[in-house]
Scaffold this motif. Structure first.
Motif, PDB file in Angstrom:
ATOM      1  N   PRO A 119       0.930  -1.201   0.033  1.00  0.00           N
ATOM      2  CA  PRO A 119       0.145   0.047  -0.052  1.00  0.00           C
ATOM      3  C   PRO A 119       0.871   1.260   0.019  1.00  0.00           C
ATOM      4  N   GLU A 120       2.212   1.200   0.611  1.00  0.00           N
ATOM      5  CA  GLU A 120       3.063   2.359   0.734  1.00  0.00           C
ATOM      6  C   GLU A 120       3.408   3.008  -0.790  1.00  0.00           C
ATOM      7  N   LYS A 121       3.311   1.883  -1.734  1.00  0.00           N
ATOM      8  CA  LYS A 121       3.928   2.270  -3.045  1.00  0.00           C
ATOM      9  C   LYS A 121       2.898   2.639  -3.938  1.00  0.00           C
ATOM     10  N   VAL A 122       1.526   2.697  -3.730  1.00  0.00           N
ATOM     11  CA  VAL A 122       0.264   3.074  -4.427  1.00  0.00           C
ATOM     12  C   VAL A 122      -0.489   4.365  -4.118  1.00  0.00           C
ATOM     13  N   GLY A 123      -0.726   5.249  -5.112  1.00  0.00           N
ATOM     14  CA  GLY A 123      -1.415   6.216  -4.759  1.00  0.00           C
ATOM     15  C   GLY A 123      -2.976   5.910  -4.737  1.00  0.00           C
ATOM     16  N   ARG A 124      -3.602   5.821  -5.848  1.00  0.00           N
ATOM     17  CA  ARG A 124      -5.101   5.247  -6.160  1.00  0.00           C
ATOM     18  C   ARG A 124      -5.225   4.078  -6.717  1.00  0.00           C
ATOM     19  N   LEU A 125      -6.159   3.090  -6.434  1.00  0.00           N
ATOM     20  CA  LEU A 125      -6.062   1.994  -7.248  1.00  0.00           C
ATOM     21  C   LEU A 125      -7.573   1.793  -7.936  1.00  0.00           C
ATOM     22  N   VAL A 126      -7.551   1.510  -9.251  1.00  0.00           N
ATOM     23  CA  VAL A 126      -8.788   1.053  -9.817  1.00  0.00           C
ATOM     24  C   VAL A 126      -8.868  -0.584 -10.275  1.00  0.00           C
ATOM     25  N   ALA A 127      -9.826  -1.359 -10.025  1.00  0.00           N
ATOM     26  CA  ALA A 127      -9.872  -2.513 -10.060  1.00  0.00           C
ATOM     27  C   ALA A 127     -11.279  -3.085 -11.041  1.00  0.00           C
ATOM     28  N   ALA A 128     -10.905  -3.342 -12.242  1.00  0.00           N
ATOM     29  CA  ALA A 128     -12.164  -3.409 -13.223  1.00  0.00           C
ATOM     30  C   ALA A 128     -12.403  -4.990 -13.449  1.00  0.00           C
ATOM     31  N   SER A 129     -13.814  -5.296 -13.315  1.00  0.00           N
ATOM     32  CA  SER A 129     -13.991  -6.627 -13.554  1.00  0.00           C
ATOM     33  C   SER A 129     -13.222  -7.634 -13.055  1.00  0.00           C
ATOM     34  N   ALA A 130     -12.968  -7.439 -11.554  1.00  0.00           N
ATOM     35  CA  ALA A 130     -11.973  -8.346 -10.594  1.00  0.00           C
ATOM     36  C   ALA A 130     -12.951  -8.793  -9.608  1.00  0.00           C
ATOM     37  N   HIS A 131     -13.312 -10.099  -9.739  1.00  0.00           N
ATOM     38  CA  HIS A 131     -14.020 -10.624  -8.754  1.00  0.00           C
ATOM     39  C   HIS A 131     -13.331 -11.103  -7.608  1.00  0.00           C
ATOM     40  N   ILE A 132     -13.704 -10.966  -6.492  1.00  0.00           N
ATOM     41  CA  ILE A 132     -12.872 -11.382  -5.215  1.00  0.00           C
ATOM     42  C   ILE A 132     -13.091 -12.520  -4.616  1.00  0.00           C
ATOM     43  N   ARG A 133     -14.013 -13.427  -5.068  1.00  0.00           N
ATOM     44  CA  ARG A 133     -14.257 -14.660  -4.536  1.00  0.00           C
ATOM     45  C   ARG A 133     -14.306 -15.684  -5.804  1.00  0.00           C
ATOM     46  N   ARG A 134     -13.967 -16.927  -6.006  1.00  0.00           N
ATOM     47  CA  ARG A 134     -14.324 -17.719  -7.243  1.00  0.00           C
ATOM     48  C   ARG A 134     -15.676 -18.060  -7.335  1.00  0.00           C
ATOM     49  N   ASP A 135     -16.386 -18.408  -6.125  1.00  0.00           N
ATOM     50  CA  ASP A 135     -17.738 -18.557  -6.392  1.00  0.00           C
ATOM     51  C   ASP A 135     -18.524 -17.536  -6.813  1.00  0.00           C
ATOM     52  N   ALA A 136     -18.380 -16.378  -6.906  1.00  0.00           N
ATOM     53  CA  ALA A 136     -18.843 -15.300  -7.416  1.00  0.00           C
ATOM     54  C   ALA A 136     -19.135 -15.218  -8.984  1.00  0.00           C
ATOM     55  N   VAL A 137     -18.308 -16.039  -9.710  1.00  0.00           N
ATOM     56  CA  VAL A 137     -18.506 -16.163 -11.196  1.00  0.00           C
ATOM     57  C   VAL A 137     -19.827 -17.008 -11.374  1.00  0.00           C
ATOM     58  N   TYR A 138     -20.210 -16.905 -12.691  1.00  0.00           N
ATOM     59  CA  TYR A 138     -21.620 -17.811 -13.028  1.00  0.00           C
ATOM     60  C   TYR A 138     -20.987 -18.994 -13.058  1.00  0.00           C
ATOM     61  N   PHE A 190     -10.574 -19.249  -4.203  1.00  0.00           N
ATOM     62  CA  PHE A 190      -9.904 -18.084  -3.306  1.00  0.00           C
ATOM     63  C   PHE A 190     -11.138 -17.216  -2.935  1.00  0.00           C
ATOM     64  N   ASP A 191     -10.675 -16.336  -1.895  1.00  0.00           N
ATOM     65  CA  ASP A 191     -11.658 -15.520  -1.287  1.00  0.00           C
ATOM     66  C   ASP A 191     -10.846 -14.263  -0.654  1.00  0.00           C
ATOM     67  N   PHE A 192     -10.826 -13.239  -1.273  1.00  0.00           N
ATOM     68  CA  PHE A 192     -10.032 -12.163  -0.659  1.00  0.00           C
ATOM     69  C   PHE A 192     -10.730 -11.387   0.105  1.00  0.00           C
ATOM     70  N   THR A 193     -11.780 -11.566   0.949  1.00  0.00           N
ATOM     71  CA  THR A 193     -12.772 -10.827   1.445  1.00  0.00           C
ATOM     72  C   THR A 193     -11.959  -9.967   2.572  1.00  0.00           C
ATOM     73  N   GLU A 194     -11.062 -10.780   3.363  1.00  0.00           N
ATOM     74  CA  GLU A 194     -10.545 -10.100   4.560  1.00  0.00           C
ATOM     75  C   GLU A 194      -9.515  -9.025   3.818  1.00  0.00           C
ATOM     76  N   GLN A 195      -8.767  -9.260   2.887  1.00  0.00           N
ATOM     77  CA  GLN A 195      -7.774  -8.501   2.356  1.00  0.00           C
ATOM     78  C   GLN A 195      -8.608  -7.070   1.832  1.00  0.00           C
ATOM     79  N   VAL A 196      -9.702  -7.221   1.203  1.00  0.00           N
ATOM     80  CA  VAL A 196     -10.448  -6.094   0.779  1.00  0.00           C
ATOM     81  C   VAL A 196     -10.726  -5.521   1.894  1.00  0.00           C
ATOM     82  N   ARG A 197     -11.352  -5.895   2.925  1.00  0.00           N
ATOM     83  CA  ARG A 197     -12.103  -5.327   3.927  1.00  0.00           C
ATOM     84  C   ARG A 197     -10.881  -4.421   4.620  1.00  0.00           C
TER      85      ARG A 197
END
Length: 273
Positions: A119-138, A190-197
């Motif tokens: 995080p110390e190397k990044v100003g702002r972040l844009v994540a497009a079409s990037a799901h954070i859990r595998r089971d979120a995909v159809y 995968f599940d990145f819920t806690e990392q996103v939080r």
């Protein structure tokens, strides 16, 4: 460099040796730096339709991630966390001061991991079409992803992904290897819920209204970032405390959002706030 590899002198960009990866990158435009990360089986070239808009006020660094485009594969898995470490090392290599990091699909996941891990190397972040859990995909798409492996290379010879790889990859014969690796990565849960939080980099979550995961998933991601939980207020006092935002773009899919002027517009609006 073996005789099987293409001559690097014909590439329009440069290479940086980071974490054992000979990482290809191109720099376009001037202004506040933005690192732009492509989707799976693609390269930085995919952003050509929106690059003029992005470079109007920004210096854009297009990166070909491990095993993609003009960056040859190395002996390690295709792991978003490892590729995020490559991005962080490239930031140091180029001497950039907290550039913004923008990514689509695979690149969106790598952008998120860059924010998680560096995080110390990044100003702002844009994540497009990037799901954070595998089971979120159809489910039907998960079934298709489960079939991606080296054997599929023969059936992809008429696709833009195969044409790109044969045209620019240092070792064109590695395409089946790339399919094996990306297929293995997509089959892992995968599940990145806690990392996103826990994310502390101001982040814009972007998705098409007909993406690989439903809009509700990206609203869920926004909720993990303190978004969509209350009225924003006349002065924006109720907006997410971390400066996060959400954009669901109309009339688009996972397969054309990266080239849309809408994607460029919301990205620039967020980065230039």
């Amino acid at each position: 460099m073996t005789t099987a590899q293409r001559d690097e002198t014909h590439a329009p960009g440069r290479y940086a040796d980071v974490n054992g990866v000979h990482l290809y990158h191109e720099t376009h435009g001037e202004g506040r730096p933005m690192i732009l990360l492509h989707g799976g089986l693609c390269s930085g070239e995919m952003f050509a339709p929106i690059l003029p808009a992005l470079t109007a006020k920004h210096q854009v660094i297009l990166v070909d991630l491990q095993g993609h485009g003009r960056t040859a594969d190395v002996d390690r898995p295709l792991d978003m966390a490892l590729m995020a470490d490559d991005v962080a090392a490239l930031i140091d290599h180029l001497g950039l001061d907290r550039p913004d990091v923008v990514g689509f699909s695979l690149g969106g996941g790598v952008a998120l991991h860059t924010g998680f891990r560096h995080p110390e190397k990044v100003g702002r972040l844009v994540a497009a079409s990037a799901h954070i859990r595998r089971d979120a995909v159809y489910p039907e798409l998960l079934a298709q992803q489960g079939q991606v492996n080296a054997a599929a290379a023969e059936y992809m010879k008429d696709t833009p992904m195969y044409e790109l790889y044969q045209r620019v990859a240092p070792r064109p014969e590695d395409f089946p290897r790339l399919l094996d690796k990306i297929g293995e990565a997509m089959r892992k849960d995968f599940d990145f819920t806690e990392q996103v939080r826990a994310l502390r980099v101001p982040t814009l979550v972007v998705a098409a209204d007909a993406d690989m995961a439903p809009p509700s998933h990206f609203v869920e991601v926004f909720g993990l970032l303190d978004g969509g939980l209350r009225d924003g207020g006349w002065a924006g006092e109720g907006r997410p405390a971390g400066g996060h935002a959400l954009a669901i773009l109309p009339g688009l899919t996972h397969y054309d959002i990266d080239q849309s002027p809408l994607f460029a517009a919301v990205t620039l609006a967020f980065l230039d706030r």
